[in-house]
Design a protein around this motif. Structure first.
Motif, PDB file in Angstrom:
ATOM      1  N   TYR A 126       1.609   1.201  54.354  1.00  0.00           N
ATOM      2  CA  TYR A 126       2.467   0.542  55.265  1.00  0.00           C
ATOM      3  C   TYR A 126       2.483   1.801  56.652  1.00  0.00           C
ATOM      4  O   TYR A 126       3.085   3.000  56.313  1.00  0.00           O
TER       5      TYR A 126
ATOM      6  N   THR B 161      13.194   3.282  53.414  1.00  0.00           N
ATOM      7  CA  THR B 161      13.356   4.460  52.293  1.00  0.00           C
ATOM      8  C   THR B 161      13.760   5.288  53.419  1.00  0.00           C
ATOM      9  O   THR B 161      14.243   6.064  54.325  1.00  0.00           O
TER      10      THR B 161
ATOM     11  N   ARG C 144       4.159   6.223  51.543  1.00  0.00           N
ATOM     12  CA  ARG C 144       3.297   5.994  50.434  1.00  0.00           C
ATOM     13  C   ARG C 144       3.158   5.369  49.045  1.00  0.00           C
ATOM     14  O   ARG C 144       2.614   5.048  47.733  1.00  0.00           O
ATOM     15  N   TYR C 145       4.932   5.298  48.686  1.00  0.00           N
ATOM     16  CA  TYR C 145       5.530   4.707  47.659  1.00  0.00           C
ATOM     17  C   TYR C 145       6.229   3.135  47.893  1.00  0.00           C
ATOM     18  O   TYR C 145       6.362   3.087  48.683  1.00  0.00           O
ATOM     19  N   ARG C 146       5.954   2.373  46.454  1.00  0.00           N
ATOM     20  CA  ARG C 146       6.486   1.015  47.182  1.00  0.00           C
ATOM     21  C   ARG C 146       8.145   1.179  47.546  1.00  0.00           C
ATOM     22  O   ARG C 146       8.414   1.659  46.386  1.00  0.00           O
ATOM     23  N   PRO C 147       8.244   0.752  48.114  1.00  0.00           N
ATOM     24  CA  PRO C 147      10.018   0.650  48.801  1.00  0.00           C
ATOM     25  C   PRO C 147      11.088   0.054  47.089  1.00  0.00           C
ATOM     26  O   PRO C 147      10.087  -1.345  47.696  1.00  0.00           O
ATOM     27  N   PRO C 148      11.779   0.099  46.531  1.00  0.00           N
ATOM     28  CA  PRO C 148      12.711  -0.714  46.600  1.00  0.00           C
ATOM     29  C   PRO C 148      13.242  -2.276  46.780  1.00  0.00           C
ATOM     30  O   PRO C 148      13.045  -2.140  48.186  1.00  0.00           O
ATOM     31  N   ALA C 149      13.504  -2.762  46.300  1.00  0.00           N
ATOM     32  CA  ALA C 149      14.530  -4.727  46.569  1.00  0.00           C
ATOM     33  C   ALA C 149      15.477  -3.721  47.292  1.00  0.00           C
ATOM     34  O   ALA C 149      15.895  -2.824  47.040  1.00  0.00           O
TER      35      ALA C 149
ATOM     36  N   PHE D 128      16.167  -2.118  54.312  1.00  0.00           N
ATOM     37  CA  PHE D 128      14.956  -2.098  53.353  1.00  0.00           C
ATOM     38  C   PHE D 128      14.006  -3.645  53.098  1.00  0.00           C
ATOM     39  O   PHE D 128      12.935  -3.418  52.844  1.00  0.00           O
ATOM     40  N   ARG D 129      14.777  -4.885  53.052  1.00  0.00           N
ATOM     41  CA  ARG D 129      14.243  -5.839  53.864  1.00  0.00           C
ATOM     42  C   ARG D 129      13.457  -6.511  54.262  1.00  0.00           C
ATOM     43  O   ARG D 129      11.977  -6.307  54.164  1.00  0.00           O
TER      44      ARG D 129
ATOM     45  N   ASP E 184       4.759  10.633  55.400  1.00  0.00           N
ATOM     46  CA  ASP E 184       4.034  11.174  55.951  1.00  0.00           C
ATOM     47  C   ASP E 184       4.341  12.123  57.245  1.00  0.00           C
ATOM     48  O   ASP E 184       5.403  10.475  58.267  1.00  0.00           O
TER      49      ASP E 184
ATOM     50  N   ARG F  38      18.884   2.598  47.091  1.00  0.00           N
ATOM     51  CA  ARG F  38      18.737   1.965  47.110  1.00  0.00           C
ATOM     52  C   ARG F  38      19.889   1.119  47.319  1.00  0.00           C
ATOM     53  O   ARG F  38      20.947   1.621  47.076  1.00  0.00           O
TER      54      ARG F  38
ATOM     55  N   THR G  97       5.605   7.107  60.742  1.00  0.00           N
ATOM     56  CA  THR G  97       5.549   7.979  59.228  1.00  0.00           C
ATOM     57  C   THR G  97       5.341   6.904  58.419  1.00  0.00           C
ATOM     58  O   THR G  97       4.316   5.258  59.131  1.00  0.00           O
ATOM     59  N   ASP G  98       4.724   6.892  56.874  1.00  0.00           N
ATOM     60  CA  ASP G  98       3.738   6.414  56.723  1.00  0.00           C
ATOM     61  C   ASP G  98       5.056   5.918  55.088  1.00  0.00           C
ATOM     62  O   ASP G  98       5.541   6.340  54.701  1.00  0.00           O
TER      63      ASP G  98
ATOM     64  N   LEU H  12      10.357  10.253  59.993  1.00  0.00           N
ATOM     65  CA  LEU H  12      10.725  10.086  61.699  1.00  0.00           C
ATOM     66  C   LEU H  12      10.757  11.020  62.092  1.00  0.00           C
ATOM     67  O   LEU H  12      10.694  12.000  63.047  1.00  0.00           O
TER      68      LEU H  12
ATOM     69  N   PHE I 243      13.666   6.310  44.609  1.00  0.00           N
ATOM     70  CA  PHE I 243      14.879   5.773  45.791  1.00  0.00           C
ATOM     71  C   PHE I 243      15.776   5.440  46.318  1.00  0.00           C
ATOM     72  O   PHE I 243      16.221   5.076  44.873  1.00  0.00           O
TER      73      PHE I 243
ATOM     74  N   GLY J  55      11.449  -1.912  54.327  1.00  0.00           N
ATOM     75  CA  GLY J  55      10.907  -0.794  53.171  1.00  0.00           C
ATOM     76  C   GLY J  55      11.298  -0.088  53.495  1.00  0.00           C
ATOM     77  O   GLY J  55      10.731   1.450  53.299  1.00  0.00           O
TER      78      GLY J  55
ATOM     79  N   LEU K 161       5.008   3.298  59.904  1.00  0.00           N
ATOM     80  CA  LEU K 161       6.323   2.363  60.826  1.00  0.00           C
ATOM     81  C   LEU K 161       6.209   3.230  61.886  1.00  0.00           C
ATOM     82  O   LEU K 161       5.656   4.312  61.855  1.00  0.00           O
TER      83      LEU K 161
ATOM     84  N   TYR L  24      13.304  -5.286  49.745  1.00  0.00           N
ATOM     85  CA  TYR L  24      11.652  -5.265  49.655  1.00  0.00           C
ATOM     86  C   TYR L  24      10.961  -6.164  49.631  1.00  0.00           C
ATOM     87  O   TYR L  24      10.868  -6.091  48.148  1.00  0.00           O
TER      88      TYR L  24
ATOM     89  N   VAL M 229       2.631  13.266  49.244  1.00  0.00           N
ATOM     90  CA  VAL M 229       2.983  13.051  50.884  1.00  0.00           C
ATOM     91  C   VAL M 229       3.560  12.009  50.299  1.00  0.00           C
ATOM     92  O   VAL M 229       3.502  10.600  49.491  1.00  0.00           O
ATOM     93  N   VAL M 230       4.728  11.430  50.513  1.00  0.00           N
ATOM     94  CA  VAL M 230       6.074  10.278  50.306  1.00  0.00           C
ATOM     95  C   VAL M 230       6.045   9.509  51.296  1.00  0.00           C
ATOM     96  O   VAL M 230       5.562   8.326  51.232  1.00  0.00           O
TER      97      VAL M 230
END
Ligand code: ZN
Lengths: 151, 396
Positions: free
Chosen positions: A88, B141, A70-75, B135-136, B200, B120, A67-68, B148, B118, B139, A90, A77, B197-198
């Motif tokens: 990016y 979510t 599309r939105y910035r992940p939270p801390a 997450f670290r 894919d 967290r 998958t990818d 997946l 999201f 990333g 995954l 990260y 798309v959040v």
């Protein structure tokens, strides 16, 4: 200013280029493999517990799914909110010898359009990025790269 | 049945983004459930709260927090946390007390005021916490995991984005009939396809939102129900809170890898299926006996997975079951008549309790426009982070 390259987690991977490997542990009694590494106790309920020995995982696996983001992940990260978000990819890769699935980011530039379930991938050294609060530190990680796709 | 407990009352605070605290929502739901049961709060002998982690100390001690808000009256108290399965564990705790004779009427409450965006992990540097690590390091979510699973289903079973969208269309249509739901408008396949798309292949409308909300139950022994002159109450016949078996070979939130299957043979049933199986075994019923099911549609694709894990159809036949209309109102086995998380959004400690509220309304024949005709038995299913099973069987 010289950059310090620091693994994002310690002792999960090691080596350079062709010798780069994910590091797990294996129970000396029952042969169970653990990644992320399990150093305290064997988690196989049928095992009375053996010594846990560091083991390098297979370099290659096959795409279980992908998958990818599309939105910035939270801390926690690490990403610089001042910079535009770059999605990016995954990849969940299935390792035949270990009979397990391991997640990882794909090498930069690989998108979901480049991937198919079942495709062969290999583990390569990767960079998560600079620490926004401490720009002299670059965090390193592992990436999955489709075999045959140039880096 | 010796294992049965009675559902005397159900209540909810409408779900949405209301901007108030979880205690207020939970207290509204609790009062509604007590009123529905016709039970005076001072007669409740035990209160069980499903914990609201983001609420800080009051949230971590949810049972006592709700008891204080309703007015201290000396009841036995418990607070439980099991991520998305918190509500099921709260029900399980209440049921165990009732069956053990430690209480005769129990109030169960779950409520949350969810943050935007999201989910967290809790703050701080916690490299020994798998949730913090994913997450670290990646990333990754929650929607990334749902995606997946969705992509895997497309590759293995040939499901399409249109199949996934159709789940949303179905649940939105049902949610439109539910006054407690947050989203009460119909959705078209084009709207799903047109949403951003959040992760894919999943779009915004394939993934459930986060919500404020609350749900509560008043449970009692059958003896108490009889004395209370509730002739034929809805009964809870099973509560499954099982853990996985090693090796857990399906990638699970929030893990970075599955267990290795090198040293031990994987169980016959994967974790989600084992959650439902335990509930069926305990209830002495099977999928063919069900009138309806409430499942955790964190994503549209995941609802199809639950069809298979609940045994409503064979493996890989989830999309076919949906396309045949079996899982909508009027079909063979309606799923998520409440509108599901697609229409409610996640309010973590409340959602497993809310599922039982829906079963109760349906089994009482009180579900209004979304009523499943002649409903006699229903199952709920969800799954809590870190290996918490959650499934409840209720019968009439
Ligand atoms: Zn062992």
């Amino acid at each position: 200013m010289s950059r310090v390259r620091t693994p994002v987690v310690t002792r999960w991977f090691d080596g350079e280029e062709e010798d780069f490997r994910l590091l797990g542990t294996r129970c000396a009694r029952c042969a169970a493999v653990f990644f992320p590494r399990e150093d305290a106790f064997c988690r196989n309920p049928g095992c009375s517990g053996g010594e846990l020995v560091e083991v390098a995982l297979s370099r290659r696996g096959r795409v279980w799914s992908y998958t990818d983001g599309r939105y910035r992940p939270p801390a926690p990260y690490l990403s610089d909110p001042e910079l535009p978000w770059e999605p990016y990819t995954l990849i969940a890769a299935e390792l035949a010898a270990e009979r397990m699935v391991v997640l990882g980011q794909a090498v930069p530039g690989v998108t979901v359009a480049d991937l198919k379930v079942g495709m062969e991938v290999e583990v390569v050294p990767g960079v998560l990025g600079a620490d926004p609060e401490n720009p002299s530190t670059t965090w390193t990680t592992w990436n999955w790269r489709p075999v045959g796709v140039p880096a | 049945m010796t294992g049965d407990v009675a559902v005397l009352g159900v209540g909810m605070h409408p779900w949405g983004k209301w901007g108030r605290g979880f205690v207020e929502y939970g207290t509204v739901a609790a009062r509604a459930a007590l009123a529905d049961a016709g039970v005076d709060w001072r007669d409740v002998t035990s209160v069980v709260g499903a914990d609201t982690v983001r609420g800080g100390y009051p949230g971590y001690v949810a049972g006592a927090t709700f008891a204080k808000a309703l007015g201290w009256q000396g009841a036995r108290v418990a607070s439980v946390y099991a991520a998305c399965a918190s509500g099921a564990q709260a029900i399980g705790t209440a049921r165990a007390q009732l069956l053990a004779g430690l209480a005769d009427v129990v109030l169960v409450v779950g409520a949350d005021a969810a943050p935007k965006g999201f989910f967290r992990p809790a703050g701080g540097d916690r490299p020994d916490d798998p949730d913090w690590l994913r997450f670290r390091v990646l990333g990754a979510t929650n929607p990334a995991y749902f995606a997946l699973y969705a992509r895997r289903r497309m590759a293995v079973h040939g499901e399409t984005l249109e199949d996934f969208a159709q789940v949303k269309v179905k649940n939105a249509a049902l949610g439109a009939l539910n006054p407690h739901a947050r989203y009460r408008t119909a959705v078209t396949p084009e709207e799903v396809a047109g949403s951003a798309v959040v992760a894919d292949p999943l779009r915004l409308l394939d993934i459930c939102a986060t919500s404020d909300g609350a749900a509560a139950l008043v449970l009692s022994t059958l003896e108490y129900a009889r004395r209370h002159s509730t002739a034929a109450p809805v009964r809870i016949r099973a509560v499954s809170t099982v853990t996985p078996t090693y090796p857990n070979t399906v990638l699970d939130l929030p893990d970075i890898a599955t267990d290795s299957a090198v040293a031990a043979r994987p169980a016959e049933r994967a974790f989600r299926a084992s959650v439902a199986h335990a509930a069926y075994e305990e209830a002495g019923i099977g999928p063919d006996d069900l009138s309806l099911a409430e499942v955790y549609d964190l994503s549209t694709a995941l609802e199809l997975q639950w069809y298979e894990d609940l045994g409503l159809c064979g493996e890989g036949e989830g999309a076919k079951l949906l396309r045949d209309g079996a899982t909508t109102l009027g079909g063979r086995i309606p799923v998520n008549t409440s509108g599901g998380l697609a229409s409610f959004g996640e309010a973590v400690p409340a959602q497993a309790i809310a599922q039982v509220c829906e079963l109760t309304w349906q089994l009482r024949g009180a579900a209004g426009a979304r009523q499943v005709e002649g409903a006699r038995a229903g199952i709920t299913a969800n799954q809590g982070l870190f290996g918490h099973g959650s499934s409840v069987v209720a019968v009439r």
